[in-house]
Design a protein around this motif. Structure first.
Motif, PDB file in Angstrom:
ATOM      1  N   ILE A  31     -47.268  16.718 -25.387  1.00  0.00           N
ATOM      2  CA  ILE A  31     -46.327  17.844 -25.249  1.00  0.00           C
ATOM      3  C   ILE A  31     -44.895  17.365 -25.444  1.00  0.00           C
ATOM      4  N   ASN A  32     -44.544  16.214 -24.862  1.00  0.00           N
ATOM      5  CA  ASN A  32     -43.180  15.686 -24.994  1.00  0.00           C
ATOM      6  C   ASN A  32     -42.859  15.324 -26.443  1.00  0.00           C
ATOM      7  N   LEU A  33     -43.843  14.748 -27.147  1.00  0.00           N
ATOM      8  CA  LEU A  33     -43.619  14.402 -28.558  1.00  0.00           C
ATOM      9  C   LEU A  33     -43.421  15.647 -29.409  1.00  0.00           C
ATOM     10  N   GLU A  34     -44.194  16.678 -29.137  1.00  0.00           N
ATOM     11  CA  GLU A  34     -44.109  17.903 -29.937  1.00  0.00           C
ATOM     12  C   GLU A  34     -42.874  18.741 -29.609  1.00  0.00           C
ATOM     13  N   LYS A  35     -42.158  18.369 -28.549  1.00  0.00           N
ATOM     14  CA  LYS A  35     -40.891  19.046 -28.251  1.00  0.00           C
ATOM     15  C   LYS A  35     -39.767  18.576 -29.175  1.00  0.00           C
ATOM     16  N   LEU A  36     -39.957  17.417 -29.803  1.00  0.00           N
ATOM     17  CA  LEU A  36     -38.938  16.919 -30.735  1.00  0.00           C
ATOM     18  C   LEU A  36     -38.860  17.842 -31.952  1.00  0.00           C
ATOM     19  N   PRO A  37     -37.664  18.173 -32.415  1.00  0.00           N
ATOM     20  CA  PRO A  37     -37.515  19.150 -33.511  1.00  0.00           C
ATOM     21  C   PRO A  37     -38.124  18.696 -34.830  1.00  0.00           C
ATOM     22  N   GLU A  38     -38.245  17.378 -35.038  1.00  0.00           N
ATOM     23  CA  GLU A  38     -38.778  16.887 -36.307  1.00  0.00           C
ATOM     24  C   GLU A  38     -40.282  16.691 -36.300  1.00  0.00           C
ATOM     25  N   VAL A  39     -40.944  16.991 -35.170  1.00  0.00           N
ATOM     26  CA  VAL A  39     -42.381  16.769 -35.040  1.00  0.00           C
ATOM     27  C   VAL A  39     -43.118  18.104 -35.054  1.00  0.00           C
ATOM     28  N   GLU A  40     -44.132  18.205 -35.942  1.00  0.00           N
ATOM     29  CA  GLU A  40     -44.971  19.407 -35.972  1.00  0.00           C
ATOM     30  C   GLU A  40     -46.194  19.254 -35.077  1.00  0.00           C
ATOM     31  N   ARG A  41     -46.918  18.144 -35.233  1.00  0.00           N
ATOM     32  CA  ARG A  41     -48.109  17.879 -34.432  1.00  0.00           C
ATOM     33  C   ARG A  41     -48.086  16.435 -33.957  1.00  0.00           C
ATOM     34  N   ALA A  42     -48.629  16.189 -32.752  1.00  0.00           N
ATOM     35  CA  ALA A  42     -48.738  14.838 -32.220  1.00  0.00           C
ATOM     36  C   ALA A  42     -50.163  14.616 -31.716  1.00  0.00           C
ATOM     37  N   PHE A  43     -50.705  13.455 -32.002  1.00  0.00           N
ATOM     38  CA  PHE A  43     -52.046  13.090 -31.555  1.00  0.00           C
ATOM     39  C   PHE A  43     -51.943  11.804 -30.738  1.00  0.00           C
ATOM     40  N   VAL A  44     -52.467  11.826 -29.522  1.00  0.00           N
ATOM     41  CA  VAL A  44     -52.376  10.679 -28.613  1.00  0.00           C
ATOM     42  C   VAL A  44     -53.781  10.137 -28.370  1.00  0.00           C
ATOM     43  N   HIS A  45     -53.968   8.860 -28.676  1.00  0.00           N
ATOM     44  CA  HIS A  45     -55.254   8.190 -28.450  1.00  0.00           C
ATOM     45  C   HIS A  45     -55.112   7.234 -27.266  1.00  0.00           C
ATOM     46  N   LEU A  46     -55.990   7.373 -26.268  1.00  0.00           N
ATOM     47  CA  LEU A  46     -55.955   6.547 -25.060  1.00  0.00           C
ATOM     48  C   LEU A  46     -56.985   5.427 -25.163  1.00  0.00           C
ATOM     49  N   ASP A  47     -56.584   4.235 -24.725  1.00  0.00           N
ATOM     50  CA  ASP A  47     -57.502   3.098 -24.748  1.00  0.00           C
ATOM     51  C   ASP A  47     -57.218   2.201 -23.549  1.00  0.00           C
ATOM     52  N   TYR A  48     -58.136   1.258 -23.275  1.00  0.00           N
ATOM     53  CA  TYR A  48     -57.972   0.339 -22.150  1.00  0.00           C
ATOM     54  C   TYR A  48     -57.573  -1.056 -22.619  1.00  0.00           C
ATOM     55  N   GLU A  49     -57.514  -1.280 -23.954  1.00  0.00           N
ATOM     56  CA  GLU A  49     -57.063  -2.558 -24.503  1.00  0.00           C
ATOM     57  C   GLU A  49     -56.514  -2.328 -25.914  1.00  0.00           C
ATOM     58  N   CYS A  50     -55.788  -3.327 -26.444  1.00  0.00           N
ATOM     59  CA  CYS A  50     -55.128  -3.186 -27.741  1.00  0.00           C
ATOM     60  C   CYS A  50     -55.535  -4.292 -28.717  1.00  0.00           C
ATOM     61  N   ASP A  51     -56.685  -4.926 -28.476  1.00  0.00           N
ATOM     62  CA  ASP A  51     -57.093  -6.054 -29.312  1.00  0.00           C
ATOM     63  C   ASP A  51     -58.073  -5.668 -30.421  1.00  0.00           C
ATOM     64  N   HIS A  52     -58.517  -4.421 -30.449  1.00  0.00           N
ATOM     65  CA  HIS A  52     -59.499  -3.993 -31.435  1.00  0.00           C
ATOM     66  C   HIS A  52     -58.834  -3.718 -32.786  1.00  0.00           C
ATOM     67  N   LYS A  53     -59.656  -3.628 -33.831  1.00  0.00           N
ATOM     68  CA  LYS A  53     -59.156  -3.272 -35.156  1.00  0.00           C
ATOM     69  C   LYS A  53     -58.765  -1.794 -35.177  1.00  0.00           C
ATOM     70  N   PRO A  54     -57.876  -1.398 -36.107  1.00  0.00           N
ATOM     71  CA  PRO A  54     -57.494   0.025 -36.201  1.00  0.00           C
ATOM     72  C   PRO A  54     -58.707   0.918 -36.461  1.00  0.00           C
ATOM     73  N   GLU A  55     -58.742   2.076 -35.756  1.00  0.00           N
ATOM     74  CA  GLU A  55     -59.860   2.999 -35.927  1.00  0.00           C
ATOM     75  C   GLU A  55     -59.874   3.637 -37.313  1.00  0.00           C
ATOM     76  N   HIS A  56     -58.688   3.828 -37.870  1.00  0.00           N
ATOM     77  CA  HIS A  56     -58.579   4.519 -39.160  1.00  0.00           C
ATOM     78  C   HIS A  56     -58.174   3.517 -40.227  1.00  0.00           C
ATOM     79  N   VAL A  57     -59.052   3.246 -41.180  1.00  0.00           N
ATOM     80  CA  VAL A  57     -58.767   2.322 -42.268  1.00  0.00           C
ATOM     81  C   VAL A  57     -58.630   3.125 -43.555  1.00  0.00           C
ATOM     82  N   VAL A  58     -57.416   3.151 -44.116  1.00  0.00           N
ATOM     83  CA  VAL A  58     -57.140   3.979 -45.287  1.00  0.00           C
ATOM     84  C   VAL A  58     -57.927   3.516 -46.500  1.00  0.00           C
ATOM     85  N   LEU A  59     -57.995   2.197 -46.721  1.00  0.00           N
ATOM     86  CA  LEU A  59     -58.621   1.670 -47.930  1.00  0.00           C
ATOM     87  C   LEU A  59     -60.095   2.029 -48.025  1.00  0.00           C
ATOM     88  N   SER A  60     -60.742   2.214 -46.892  1.00  0.00           N
ATOM     89  CA  SER A  60     -62.168   2.517 -46.926  1.00  0.00           C
ATOM     90  C   SER A  60     -62.461   3.869 -47.558  1.00  0.00           C
TER      91      SER A  60
END
Length: 286
Positions: A250-279
């Motif tokens: 909600i706070n991100l979408e209050k910014l005038p330059e933002v249309e949509r915001a998606f927040v992904h919650l996790d318990y660690e940051c060591d994994h590979k990116p979920e979204h791989v463009v090249l694939s």
């Protein structure tokens, strides 16, 4: 419509290619106005079942169509002017009555367009500002066209088609740049560093956020889509984690330059990116 009619009369009376270049632009203003008006109405009529996230992307599409038409006009005038120079045929000189009409119509149109430019450039609407650019272009073409027509009549006839060529090149360069600028917004270009810095600061200041994995913002029309991956404490209850993620969205979408915001919650940051463009690209290796 009044300006277009008067300038059409000035073109017929003078036979000047430079004046014709600016007059054709006025005639296309009517069509361009229709395109932008239709774009505005289309954006206001939202069917959430057919267009779940709205139709803001109609805006850059309308501007691209508008700019493409203007660039095409410039090319047509360029071809006509080159043909006249190649034929090496002088046009008839203006009478005093023709000059009077020419000065009166072109200068009046310039004053009106200057006032419209000042009015439209102050608008917060992107479409209206695109129209302001067209009004500014009209001011330039009116002045250059009038000068070229008068100098071509008084001194050398080739000044008139040469002035038309300058206007044509200016038209093509100006509006081709507008096409590229708006087309880029539809292909997912990354937000500039200052926008990413603002988003990152807002995320890291949010309560209970342990670490930031990813902050990504990219164009999807006029505004940005934002993707955020954050790390929360592993022992945090689902209810509380959901509240943190939703409030951050909600706070991100209050910014005038933002249309949509998606927040992904996790318990660690060591994994590979979920979204791989090249694939998703053809003939690419993951």
């Amino acid at each position: 419509m009044c300006i277009a009619t008067c300038r059409l009369y000035a073109t017929v009376q003078s036979g000047s290619l430079a004046i014709a270049a600016s007059t054709l632009d006025s005639l296309l203003d009517l069509m361009a106005g229709g395109i932008l008006w239709f774009t505005h109405l289309s954006m206001k009529k939202i069917n959430i079942y057919k267009y779940p996230i709205g139709k803001l992307r109609v805006q850059p599409v309308g501007i691209i169509i508008f700019a493409a038409v203007m660039a095409t006009l410039g090319f047509q005038v360029l071809v006509q002017s080159v043909e006249q120079l190649v034929e090496d045929k002088a046009t008839e000189r203006f009478s005093s009555l023709q000059l009077g009409w020419l000065y009166g119509i072109m200068l009046s149109a310039t004053v009106v367009k200057l006032a419209l430019w000042l009015y439209c450039r102050s608008s917060e609407n992107e479409i209206v500002r695109a129209y302001a650019k067209d009004h500014y272009f009209d001011v330039v073409t009116n002045i250059v066209g009038l000068i070229a027509a008068v100098l071509g009549d008084k001194f050398y006839w080739w000044i008139d088609p040469a002035g038309a060529i300058v206007l044509a090149i200016y038209t093509m360069t100006n509006w081709s740049g507008t096409v590229v600028e708006n087309a880029v917004t539809l292909v997912g270009q990354s937000a500039p560093p200052e926008v990413l810095q603002k988003l990152t600061y807002l995320v890291i200041r949010h309560p209970k956020v342990k670490r930031i994995d990813t902050v990504r913002a990219y164009t999807f029309g006029v505004l940005y889509f934002v993707e955020v991956d954050i790390e929360l404490p592993e022992e945090l209850p689902l209810k509380e984690a959901h509240f943190i993620g939703e409030s951050l969205q909600i706070n991100l979408e209050k910014l005038p330059e933002v249309e949509r915001a998606f927040v992904h919650l996790d318990y660690e940051c060591d994994h590979k990116p979920e979204h791989v463009v090249l694939s998703r690209l053809p003939n690419s290796q993951p």
